[in-house]
Design a protein around this motif. Structure first.
Motif, PDB file in Angstrom:
ATOM      1  N   SER A  20     -14.387 -21.261  14.926  1.00  0.00           N
ATOM      2  CA  SER A  20     -15.656 -20.588  15.215  1.00  0.00           C
ATOM      3  C   SER A  20     -15.712 -19.179  14.604  1.00  0.00           C
ATOM      4  O   SER A  20     -16.784 -18.577  14.512  1.00  0.00           O
ATOM      5  N   ASP A  21     -14.570 -18.644  14.156  1.00  0.00           N
ATOM      6  CA  ASP A  21     -14.518 -17.332  13.490  1.00  0.00           C
ATOM      7  C   ASP A  21     -14.860 -17.411  12.004  1.00  0.00           C
ATOM      8  O   ASP A  21     -14.994 -16.387  11.336  1.00  0.00           O
ATOM      9  N   GLU A  22     -14.975 -18.628  11.479  1.00  0.00           N
ATOM     10  CA  GLU A  22     -15.100 -18.833  10.038  1.00  0.00           C
ATOM     11  C   GLU A  22     -16.217 -18.017   9.399  1.00  0.00           C
ATOM     12  O   GLU A  22     -16.005 -17.324   8.395  1.00  0.00           O
ATOM     13  N   ASN A  23     -17.418 -18.066   9.956  1.00  0.00           N
ATOM     14  CA  ASN A  23     -18.549 -17.359   9.337  1.00  0.00           C
ATOM     15  C   ASN A  23     -18.359 -15.845   9.348  1.00  0.00           C
ATOM     16  O   ASN A  23     -18.695 -15.157   8.387  1.00  0.00           O
ATOM     17  N   GLU A  24     -17.805 -15.333  10.437  1.00  0.00           N
ATOM     18  CA  GLU A  24     -17.602 -13.888  10.523  1.00  0.00           C
ATOM     19  C   GLU A  24     -16.479 -13.437   9.595  1.00  0.00           C
ATOM     20  O   GLU A  24     -16.559 -12.367   8.984  1.00  0.00           O
ATOM     21  N   GLN A  26     -15.809 -14.857   6.758  1.00  0.00           N
ATOM     22  CA  GLN A  26     -16.429 -14.878   5.439  1.00  0.00           C
ATOM     23  C   GLN A  26     -17.317 -13.647   5.229  1.00  0.00           C
ATOM     24  O   GLN A  26     -17.295 -13.038   4.167  1.00  0.00           O
ATOM     25  N   ARG A  27     -18.074 -13.272   6.251  1.00  0.00           N
ATOM     26  CA  ARG A  27     -18.960 -12.106   6.132  1.00  0.00           C
ATOM     27  C   ARG A  27     -18.166 -10.823   5.933  1.00  0.00           C
ATOM     28  O   ARG A  27     -18.447 -10.031   5.040  1.00  0.00           O
ATOM     29  N   TYR A  45     -16.257 -14.626  -2.033  1.00  0.00           N
ATOM     30  CA  TYR A  45     -15.586 -15.349  -0.953  1.00  0.00           C
ATOM     31  C   TYR A  45     -16.437 -16.582  -0.649  1.00  0.00           C
ATOM     32  O   TYR A  45     -17.417 -16.506   0.070  1.00  0.00           O
ATOM     33  N   LYS A  46     -16.046 -17.703  -1.219  1.00  0.00           N
ATOM     34  CA  LYS A  46     -16.883 -18.904  -1.190  1.00  0.00           C
ATOM     35  C   LYS A  46     -16.862 -19.602   0.166  1.00  0.00           C
ATOM     36  O   LYS A  46     -15.914 -19.467   0.941  1.00  0.00           O
ATOM     37  N   ASP A  47     -17.905 -20.364   0.416  1.00  0.00           N
ATOM     38  CA  ASP A  47     -17.997 -21.170   1.640  1.00  0.00           C
ATOM     39  C   ASP A  47     -16.769 -22.064   1.768  1.00  0.00           C
ATOM     40  O   ASP A  47     -16.317 -22.654   0.787  1.00  0.00           O
ATOM     41  N   ALA A  50     -12.615 -19.554   4.375  1.00  0.00           N
ATOM     42  CA  ALA A  50     -12.149 -19.019   5.655  1.00  0.00           C
ATOM     43  C   ALA A  50     -11.643 -20.142   6.555  1.00  0.00           C
ATOM     44  O   ALA A  50     -10.586 -20.028   7.176  1.00  0.00           O
ATOM     45  N   GLY A  51     -12.384 -21.232   6.643  1.00  0.00           N
ATOM     46  CA  GLY A  51     -11.970 -22.360   7.477  1.00  0.00           C
ATOM     47  C   GLY A  51     -10.655 -22.962   7.017  1.00  0.00           C
ATOM     48  O   GLY A  51      -9.781 -23.273   7.843  1.00  0.00           O
TER      49      GLY A  51
END
Length: 181
Positions: A20-24, A26-27, A45-47, A50-51
């Motif tokens: 659940s931290d993945e998007n943050e 990445q940001r 930093y591509k989609d 982070a995951g």
């Protein structure tokens, strides 16, 4: 090493990352300034990066190779950055690494988290030495290392290549016998 630790400080909680931290992640890590000042963070930093990174943490910890933790606000639990130790157990050493999201710079979070990781590394992981490096063009990282008691050990001139340019790496280290907390 079984379960990854949760480390609490006055203002922070250092905890395992969740997907659940993945998007943050990445940001925050995806800011070009973060990538420019660190050796291993890509830009763009591509989609999905982070995951994939988060998915490696548990196994690497269980193997005794690495500890990666999220730096979060103790009260509101928002993500501030990341901190970790890369372990070479055969030598009882760890390499400290960290990044802090730009909105949270100059608030002492990195120093507070790094002190907690040193304490954990020496007392719980029984490391004898913890060292860290920074790109010479990022003196703020060196200030953190000084504040937590690390000693400058030298500069490796043009030791790495980042974005087509040779960069100097500045080395800091601390021995368990020098660590007073």
């Amino acid at each position: 090493m079984n379960q990854m630790p949760i480390i609490k400080t006055e203002r922070l909680i250092l905890r395992p990352f969740n997907l659940s931290d993945e998007n943050e992640v990445q940001r925050l890590a995806g800011n070009i300034v973060i990538a420019e000042m660190t050796l291993n963070i890509p830009y763009p930093y591509k989609d999905g990066i982070a995951g994939e990174w988060i998915k490696t943490h548990k196994e690497k910890y269980e193997e005794g190779k690495m500890l990666n933790l999220a730096i979060t606000d103790r009260t509101d639990n928002y993500l501030i950055g990341a901190i970790g130790l890369s372990i070479k157990k055969e030598y009882d050493i760890g390499e400290l690494g960290y990044w802090i999201g730009k909105p949270y710079w100059n608030k002492g979070y990195c120093t507070e988290a790094a002190e907690a990781i040193l304490d954990y590394g020496f007392k719980k992981m029984h490391l004898n030495r913890i060292y860290a490096t920074y790109l010479k063009k990022n003196p703020a990282s060196g200030k953190v290392m000084k504040k937590i008691g690390m000693k400058k050990e030298g500069i490796l001139r043009q030791h790495v290549k980042k974005w087509g340019e040779y960069e100097d790496l500045v080395y800091y280290g601390l021995l368990k016998s020098e660590f007073i907390r």
